[in-house]
Scaffold this motif. Structure first.
Motif, mmCIF file in Angstrom:
data_model
loop_
_atom_site.group_PDB
_atom_site.id
_atom_site.type_symbol
_atom_site.label_atom_id
_atom_site.label_comp_id
_atom_site.label_asym_id
_atom_site.label_seq_id
_atom_site.Cartn_x
_atom_site.Cartn_y
_atom_site.Cartn_z
ATOM 1 N N UNK A 116 0.840 -1.203 0.000
ATOM 2 C CA UNK A 116 0.000 0.000 0.000
ATOM 3 C C UNK A 116 0.876 1.254 0.000
ATOM 4 N N UNK A 117 1.977 1.193 0.733
ATOM 5 C CA UNK A 117 2.895 2.331 0.806
ATOM 6 C C UNK A 117 3.418 2.699 -0.603
ATOM 7 N N UNK A 118 3.674 1.704 -1.408
ATOM 8 C CA UNK A 118 4.164 1.958 -2.773
ATOM 9 C C UNK A 118 3.049 2.571 -3.626
ATOM 10 N N UNK A 119 1.857 2.004 -3.537
ATOM 11 C CA UNK A 119 0.746 2.498 -4.365
ATOM 12 C C UNK A 119 0.294 3.896 -3.931
ATOM 13 N N UNK A 120 0.588 4.273 -2.688
ATOM 14 C CA UNK A 120 0.143 5.575 -2.175
ATOM 15 C C UNK A 120 0.998 6.732 -2.672
ATOM 16 N N UNK A 121 2.152 6.422 -3.208
ATOM 17 C CA UNK A 121 3.091 7.485 -3.554
ATOM 18 C C UNK A 121 3.597 7.256 -4.986
ATOM 19 N N UNK A 122 3.208 8.136 -5.896
ATOM 20 C CA UNK A 122 3.568 7.944 -7.311
ATOM 21 C C UNK A 122 5.078 7.876 -7.526
ATOM 22 N N UNK A 123 5.874 8.475 -6.635
ATOM 23 C CA UNK A 123 7.335 8.385 -6.777
ATOM 24 C C UNK A 123 7.783 6.954 -6.511
ATOM 25 N N UNK A 124 7.274 6.369 -5.416
ATOM 26 C CA UNK A 124 7.639 4.983 -5.069
ATOM 27 C C UNK A 124 7.123 4.014 -6.120
ATOM 28 N N UNK A 125 5.898 4.283 -6.586
ATOM 29 C CA UNK A 125 5.261 3.431 -7.587
ATOM 30 C C UNK A 125 6.118 3.379 -8.855
ATOM 31 N N UNK A 126 6.558 4.543 -9.331
ATOM 32 C CA UNK A 126 7.364 4.583 -10.555
ATOM 33 C C UNK A 126 8.720 3.914 -10.351
#
Ligand SMILES: Nc1ncnc2c1ncn2[C@@H]1O[C@H](COP(=O)(O)OP(=O)(O)O)[C@@H](O)[C@H]1O
Ligand SMILES: [Mg+2]
Length: 383
Positions: free
Chosen positions: A103-113
């Protein structure tokens, strides 16, 4: 390792969040004999209306979260902005699906990318913007672009289309200098999404590929099967399966993608069932919500096959204002269409651009389904 024992029907399942996705999760869970405890700050939201019981509290209310955790055997989420720390706390005592780390990754577009890039998942060009000085070093080939706030965006909110760096900088200042990503505008042919589920033993099921049409940044129509060739469909499904495994994800997840020529580019992920997956209720052997229950209860994952073509029309609050008699949409006429299924989320007040419900049309052929859906749009005066 022996498979984990399934939670028997009658067990209490927890749902963090009280919107329409939670409501449809509650319906699926109750159909299978489970009880659902919803935690939401709003006592009268769509999921709270259907839940067996509710805890009215903020998502970071430590005492309420602890009490909530004691009453349920496992917990899931219905929107991605539940603080990851809340999921982490709950995970100390009960299965939490999805996990805080996903969830932490999906919550932040920087982490997601960064996650996409690290795992060789294809994405368009982008830059991370954390301060106004980041604009001086930008590659001009990024423009035209879209500036998106890294956190808390949805339905096109927190986004601005910008033609050049000066406009991007202005948009960044307008967003209050909150961290952003700047994405190259993709000249896509169409948008698709792929729903995928992964169980706690690593078993994966992928649904057929959906084709999505957005209007004003909000999903308008989902068409299934997507009108793409077989090879592209398989590639999109493989990407979704690769992604869910790389994320070590447990639960239902949706991957949004752009199709540009024969290129597939990932847009974003949603760590939960998705608006573009509502059609699965009527058109697939197992709906995304039933699957969410199955994953949560450690039951075998269900068959994700498409039973018949489907087209979902989103029903926004505009439908109420634009009705022939204001505030009285033509539901009876819509339901006179064979294969039309109405879902309303029980929201007290219609507002423009607010998701109030959806209509899923099914028929034997995609052409017939599309005709039914355009009739629905006509009757509801959508567009
Ligand atoms: N880089 C891009 N290029 C072209 N269109 C985009 C791009 N990013 C977003 N969009 C359009 O805006 C819509 C909403 O953006 P998205 O990133 O999915 O945010 P959210 O769904 O969280 O509001 C997308 O479905 C797509 O239609
Ligand atoms: Mg999106």
């Amino acid at each position: 390792m022996a498979a984990r024992a399934a939670l028997p029907p009658g067990s209490w399942l927890g749902c963090l969040g009280g919107g329409q996705l939670g409501r449809m999760f509650v319906h699926a869970a109750q159909a299978m004999g489970y009880k659902v405890l919803v935690l939401d700050p709003d006592a009268k939201g769509p999921a709270a209306q259907a839940a067996d019981d509710i805890v009215v509290a903020a998502y970071d209310d430590a005492a309420a979260i602890a009490a909530f955790g004691k009453r349920v055997a496992a917990v899931t989420t219905e929107f991605e902005n539940v603080p990851a720390a809340t999921l982490e706390t709950l995970a100390a005592t009960i299965p939490t699906r999805p996990s805080a780390s996903a969830v932490r990754i999906a919550q932040d577009r920087r982490k997601e990318k960064r996650f996409f890039a690290t795992n060789d998942l294809p994405i368009g060009a982008f830059a991370v913007i954390e301060s106004a000085s980041d604009f001086s070093a930008l590659d001009p080939s990024l423009f035209p672009a879209i500036l998106k706030t890294a956190a808390l965006g949805y339905d096109g909110k927190g986004q601005s289309r910008v033609a050049h760096p000066v406009a991007a900088r202005d948009a960044f200042l307008q967003f209050g200098e909150t961290p952003c990503v700047l994405e190259q505008l993709i000249d896509f042919d169409l948008e698709i999404s792929v729903l995928v589920a992964r169980g706690s033993e690593g078993d994966i099921r992928v649904w057929p590929v959906q084709e999505n049409e957005h209007v004003g940044g909000i999903l308008d129509l989902t068409i299934v099967p997507a009108r793409i060739d077989e090879a592209l469909r398989e590639r999109a499904q493989s990407l979704a399966m690769k992604l869910v495994a790389a994320l070590d994800y447990v639960g239902v997840l949706c991957v949004e993608m752009f199709v540009a020529g024969d290129e597939l580019l990932l847009n974003e992920i949603a760590p939960r069932p998705h608006n573009s997956g509502h059609y699965t209720i009527e058109a697939c052997v197992t709906s995304q919500f039933e699957q969410q229950v199955r994953v949560l209860a450690d039951l075998p994952l269900g068959d994700t096959s498409l039973v018949q073509p489907a087209v979902m029309v989103n029903v926004l609050g505009d439908v109420w204002f634009d009705a022939p008699t204001p505030m009285q949409p033509a539901w009876a006429e819509v339901l006179a269409i064979p294969g039309a299924h109405l879902h309303l989320y029980g929201k007290a007040e219609a507002r423009r651009a607010r998701k109030m419900g959806h209509v899923t049309c099914t028929a034997d052929t995609l052409e017939a389904t599309l005709n039914r859906a355009s009739r629905v749009k006509q009757l509801l005066r959508i567009e």
